[in-house]
Design a protein around this motif. Structure first.
Motif, PDB file in Angstrom:
ATOM      1  N   SER A 361       0.825  -1.205   0.000  1.00 31.65           N
ATOM      2  CA  SER A 361       0.000   0.000   0.000  1.00 31.65           C
ATOM      3  C   SER A 361       0.863   1.262   0.000  1.00 31.65           C
ATOM      4  CB  SER A 361      -0.897   0.014   1.242  1.00 31.65           C
ATOM      5  OG  SER A 361      -1.482   1.294   1.419  1.00 31.65           O
ATOM      6  N   PRO A 362       0.438   2.304  -0.733  1.00 31.37           N
ATOM      7  CA  PRO A 362       1.176   3.573  -0.660  1.00 31.37           C
ATOM      8  C   PRO A 362       1.111   4.197   0.728  1.00 31.37           C
ATOM      9  CG  PRO A 362      -0.896   3.851  -1.850  1.00 31.37           C
ATOM     10  CD  PRO A 362      -0.714   2.377  -1.655  1.00 31.37           C
ATOM     11  N   PHE A 363       0.199   3.682   1.573  1.00 26.26           N
ATOM     12  CA  PHE A 363       0.033   4.216   2.922  1.00 26.26           C
ATOM     13  C   PHE A 363       0.686   3.321   3.980  1.00 26.26           C
ATOM     14  CE2 PHE A 363      -4.061   5.407   0.684  1.00 26.26           C
ATOM     15  CZ  PHE A 363      -3.596   6.648   0.270  1.00 26.26           C
ATOM     16  N   ALA A 364       1.640   2.503   3.566  1.00 27.52           N
ATOM     17  CA  ALA A 364       2.230   1.512   4.468  1.00 27.52           C
ATOM     18  C   ALA A 364       2.992   2.130   5.635  1.00 27.52           C
ATOM     19  CB  ALA A 364       3.157   0.580   3.677  1.00 27.52           C
ATOM     20  N   LYS A 365       3.420   3.395   5.525  1.00 27.00           N
ATOM     21  CA  LYS A 365       4.145   4.051   6.610  1.00 27.00           C
ATOM     22  C   LYS A 365       3.213   4.720   7.619  1.00 27.00           C
ATOM     23  CE  LYS A 365       8.336   4.970   3.893  1.00 27.00           C
ATOM     24  NZ  LYS A 365       9.198   4.091   4.677  1.00 27.00           N
ATOM     25  N   SER A 366       1.917   4.539   7.447  1.00 24.85           N
ATOM     26  CA  SER A 366       0.947   5.200   8.317  1.00 24.85           C
ATOM     27  C   SER A 366       0.993   4.643   9.746  1.00 24.85           C
ATOM     28  CB  SER A 366      -0.465   5.038   7.741  1.00 24.85           C
ATOM     29  OG  SER A 366      -0.567   5.640   6.467  1.00 24.85           O
ATOM     30  N   ILE A 367       0.507   5.460  10.661  1.00 23.75           N
ATOM     31  CA  ILE A 367       0.443   5.114  12.080  1.00 23.75           C
ATOM     32  C   ILE A 367      -0.926   5.543  12.596  1.00 23.75           C
ATOM     33  CG2 ILE A 367       1.449   5.489  14.362  1.00 23.75           C
ATOM     34  CD1 ILE A 367       4.048   6.296  13.013  1.00 23.75           C
ATOM     35  N   PHE A 368      -1.524   4.707  13.422  1.00 26.56           N
ATOM     36  CA  PHE A 368      -2.731   5.111  14.140  1.00 26.56           C
ATOM     37  C   PHE A 368      -2.300   5.361  15.579  1.00 26.56           C
ATOM     38  CE2 PHE A 368      -7.502   4.444  13.362  1.00 26.56           C
ATOM     39  CZ  PHE A 368      -7.852   5.456  14.248  1.00 26.56           C
ATOM     40  N   MET A 369      -2.507   6.582  16.071  1.00 26.79           N
ATOM     41  CA  MET A 369      -2.000   7.003  17.372  1.00 26.79           C
ATOM     42  C   MET A 369      -3.136   7.080  18.396  1.00 26.79           C
ATOM     43  SD  MET A 369       0.592  10.051  16.165  1.00 26.79           S
ATOM     44  CE  MET A 369      -0.755  11.108  15.659  1.00 26.79           C
ATOM     45  N   PHE A 370      -2.862   6.602  19.596  1.00 25.29           N
ATOM     46  CA  PHE A 370      -3.795   6.697  20.714  1.00 25.29           C
ATOM     47  C   PHE A 370      -3.010   7.205  21.917  1.00 25.29           C
ATOM     48  CE2 PHE A 370      -5.223   3.418  17.832  1.00 25.29           C
ATOM     49  CZ  PHE A 370      -6.574   3.706  17.664  1.00 25.29           C
ATOM     50  N   GLU A 371      -3.297   8.424  22.344  1.00 24.81           N
ATOM     51  CA  GLU A 371      -2.546   9.071  23.408  1.00 24.81           C
ATOM     52  C   GLU A 371      -3.461   9.275  24.615  1.00 24.81           C
ATOM     53  OE1 GLU A 371      -0.753  12.637  21.940  1.00 24.81           O
ATOM     54  OE2 GLU A 371       0.070  11.660  20.160  1.00 24.81           O
ATOM     55  N   SER A 372      -3.145   8.601  25.691  1.00 21.09           N
ATOM     56  CA  SER A 372      -3.928   8.720  26.916  1.00 21.09           C
ATOM     57  C   SER A 372      -3.031   9.294  28.002  1.00 21.09           C
ATOM     58  CB  SER A 372      -4.492   7.356  27.330  1.00 21.09           C
ATOM     59  OG  SER A 372      -5.326   7.478  28.452  1.00 21.09           O
ATOM     60  N   TYR A 373      -3.202  10.584  28.257  1.00 24.65           N
ATOM     61  CA  TYR A 373      -2.460  11.274  29.298  1.00 24.65           C
ATOM     62  C   TYR A 373      -3.323  11.342  30.568  1.00 24.65           C
ATOM     63  CZ  TYR A 373       0.061  13.227  25.241  1.00 24.65           C
ATOM     64  OH  TYR A 373       0.762  13.401  24.078  1.00 24.65           O
ATOM     65  N   PRO A 374      -2.712  11.532  31.716  1.00 23.72           N
ATOM     66  CA  PRO A 374      -3.520  11.833  32.890  1.00 23.72           C
ATOM     67  C   PRO A 374      -4.208  13.185  32.706  1.00 23.72           C
ATOM     68  CG  PRO A 374      -1.191  12.121  33.382  1.00 23.72           C
ATOM     69  CD  PRO A 374      -1.268  11.514  32.015  1.00 23.72           C
ATOM     70  N   VAL A 375      -5.418  13.308  33.209  1.00 20.28           N
ATOM     71  CA  VAL A 375      -6.201  14.523  32.962  1.00 20.28           C
ATOM     72  C   VAL A 375      -6.550  15.279  34.242  1.00 20.28           C
ATOM     73  CG1 VAL A 375      -7.175  13.639  30.811  1.00 20.28           C
ATOM     74  CG2 VAL A 375      -8.353  13.182  32.978  1.00 20.28           C
ATOM     75  N   GLN A 376      -6.035  14.857  35.375  1.00 21.09           N
ATOM     76  CA  GLN A 376      -6.409  15.498  36.634  1.00 21.09           C
ATOM     77  C   GLN A 376      -6.079  16.986  36.622  1.00 21.09           C
ATOM     78  OE1 GLN A 376      -4.761  12.687  36.239  1.00 21.09           O
ATOM     79  NE2 GLN A 376      -5.592  11.093  37.571  1.00 21.09           N
ATOM     80  N   GLY A 377      -4.877  17.344  36.196  1.00 22.24           N
ATOM     81  CA  GLY A 377      -4.501  18.752  36.154  1.00 22.24           C
ATOM     82  C   GLY A 377      -5.264  19.535  35.112  1.00 22.24           C
ATOM     83  N   VAL A 378      -5.576  18.900  33.996  1.00 23.87           N
ATOM     84  CA  VAL A 378      -6.326  19.555  32.923  1.00 23.87           C
ATOM     85  C   VAL A 378      -7.748  19.857  33.381  1.00 23.87           C
ATOM     86  CG1 VAL A 378      -7.186  19.309  30.564  1.00 23.87           C
ATOM     87  CG2 VAL A 378      -4.932  18.392  31.180  1.00 23.87           C
ATOM     88  N   GLN A 379      -8.374  18.885  34.017  1.00 21.98           N
ATOM     89  CA  GLN A 379      -9.768  19.038  34.400  1.00 21.98           C
ATOM     90  C   GLN A 379      -9.949  19.840  35.681  1.00 21.98           C
ATOM     91  OE1 GLN A 379     -11.478  15.073  34.200  1.00 21.98           O
ATOM     92  NE2 GLN A 379     -11.218  14.988  31.967  1.00 21.98           N
ATOM     93  N   ALA A 380      -8.855  20.158  36.362  1.00 17.98           N
ATOM     94  CA  ALA A 380      -8.934  21.035  37.525  1.00 17.98           C
ATOM     95  C   ALA A 380      -9.112  22.499  37.129  1.00 17.98           C
ATOM     96  CB  ALA A 380      -7.684  20.885  38.388  1.00 17.98           C
TER      97      ALA A 380
END
Length: 488
Positions: A361-380
């Motif tokens: 596939s021409p898209f063989a170098k693709s990546i699917f990213m899933f980033e799960s950071y802690p959110v306590q400081g964000v949601q405060a």
């Protein structure tokens, strides 16, 4: 009505404009036109899809120079765009089809205040420089995860980072900033300005930040550890069910990422799943977090320990990591925030991704990213206190469809695939709304997707745009347009 500020410099006048800029600016500012090697290097983009076209590159050496460049562009009717590090790939940048690039690289400096409570960062400073300088004096702050991006680039869109579980987003660290507005004036603003709210999430629309003063903190934990686990794609359902069961919500001292990507020497037929579990304050990731994933049966487990400065290398986003390089690839992303994983949707998305990126596939170098950071400081932080609108979301997902651009048809296929994958994830979330991290945006999203669905948010942004940038000079990155602006 104002016309769209996109008048390309004519070939016959490029040198005229370049000379005028040289004569206007300080002696250490550099100006390049298209026949120079420096021009080609400084105007190259990390993503080659729908990139901006520039006629003159200016590398200012002072903050006043940035103001003078903006004034010159305004007087001559030329468009301007600030360049700063790598990773911005939004296709709206392609609307700039000629004009002045302001390359921020000379405005790189890190100055810690005498009271050791704040740091002032030059507008062109890369993340690694800030991390290293602060670490050497026992300090740290929230920056983006990738060493090759500037601090300001992600910060103006909110900005996720390793330490956000403790302190919030990058934008939540702002104390004050120097900013050049659309009229070419340089101002220092802080929380007393009505523009302050917009700069924390939609800042690219309102000016060029030439320096930033930010909060800093004592280093509390010097030890960090990671386990990198690789799984066969057939384990997707079990894997993300375990993430929901054991890593959700992510504790403040933990980070969980995963990638889907092709590694042919591990599996030549379909993408593998690479899972990172990162723990702060430990020399080895606790079995409390890792055992459920060991029990699923990974193909490999790699454990490392070190300190905060190792995180970018471990996760392949260091300054010299392959994903940080400009290689001529198109790298569009299609972000969607979610609150938790829908296991069935993860399986559907994996199957659709594998079907399109495997083999030749021409898209063989693709990546699917899933980033799960802690959110306590964000949601405060109160949600209505910043233009960043999606504090209630927990996980940042984004397929990155990497390919060597060759035709409009291939570009269309890439966009179709990216949006298809994103839509599977959005539908699985159960939400009718698409929440898209603006720093990862593809470019076909709406202002509601970037800046929030509440009407008051859109109204407030448009009112500020009308006040501070009535001619929409800063209108190439995820643009906001006020209600009296018309393109011609």
């Amino acid at each position: 009505m104002p016309t769209y500020p996109n008048n390309a410099i004519q070939d016959s006048t490029i040198e005229t404009h370049a000379k005028a800029l040289r004569d206007t600016l300080s002696s250490t500012t550099r100006v390049y036109h298209p026949d120079s090697t420096e021009f080609k290097t400084l105007s190259a983009r990390w993503s080659a899809l729908a990139g901006p076209k520039v006629n003159v590159v200016v590398v200012p050496s002072t903050e006043d120079d940035v103001a003078k460049i903006v004034q010159y562009a305004r007087t001559t009717g030329l468009p301007i765009l600030a360049f700063n590090g790598v990773h911005a790939a939004i296709t709206t940048l392609g609307r700039m089809q000629g004009g002045i690039e302001i390359y921020m690289g000379q405005l790189s400096n890190v100055k810690i205040a005498q009271d050791n409570k704040t740091v002032t960062i030059g507008g062109g400073t890369l993340t690694k420089a800030v991390t290293d300088t602060l670490w050497n004096v026992g300090k740290q702050t929230v920056t983006g995860t990738c060493e090759s991006v500037s601090v300001l680039g992600p910060a103006l869109g909110g900005g996720h980072g390793w330490l956000q579980g403790h302190y919030g987003l990058i934008a939540d660290q702002f104390i004050s900033m120097n900013i050049v507005l659309a009229d070419g004036t340089l101002h220092t603003i802080d929380a007393s300005s009505d523009l302050w709210w917009a700069m924390k999430g939609a800042g690219q629309n309102f000016g060029i930040v030439t320096s930033l003063t930010s909060k800093i903190y004592d280093i509390e934990q010097y030890d960090w550890a990671i386990e990198t686990l690789i799984f066969d794609g057939d384990k997707v359902e079990a894997l993300y069910q375990a993430v929901n069961d054991y890593l959700s919500p992510v504790p403040a001292h933990l980070i969980n990422w995963s990638y889907w990507l092709n590694i042919p020497n591990i599996d030549p037929n379909k993408p593998i799943v690479m899972l990172y579990i990162i723990q702060e304050g430990a020399t080895a990731v606790s079995p409390t977090y890792t055992k459920p994933f060991h029990d699923i049966g990974p193909l490999s487990i790699d454990a490392e320990s070190g300190d905060y400065r190792d995180l970018a290398r471990w996760t392949q986003v260091a300054l010299d990591s392959p994903p940080s390089q400009k290689t001529g690839l198109a790298n569009p992303r299609f972000p969607a925030y979610i609150k938790e994983y829908n296991v069935a949707a993860q399986k559907l998305a994996y199957d659709a991704f594998a079907a399109e990126v495997s083999g030749n596939s021409p898209f063989a170098k693709s990546i699917f990213m899933f980033e799960s950071y802690p959110v306590q400081g964000v949601q405060a932080i109160e949600s209505d206190s910043t233009a960043f609108a999606f504090r209630d979301d927990n996980i940042l997902t984004a397929p990155l469809i990497a390919y060597m651009p060759s035709s409009d048809e291939l570009d269309r296929q890439a966009a179709e695939l990216g949006n298809k994958l994103r839509e599977i994830i959005r539908r699985g979330s159960g939400s009718e709304e698409l929440h898209a991290y603006v720093n990862y945006a593809f470019g076909d999203e709406s202002p509601q997707n970037w800046y929030g669905y509440e009407q008051w948010r859109q109204d407030r942004l448009m009112a500020l745009k009308k006040k501070y940038d009535p001619d929409c000079r800063f209108n190439f990155f995820a643009p906001i347009k006020h209600d009296t602006y018309r393109e011609e």
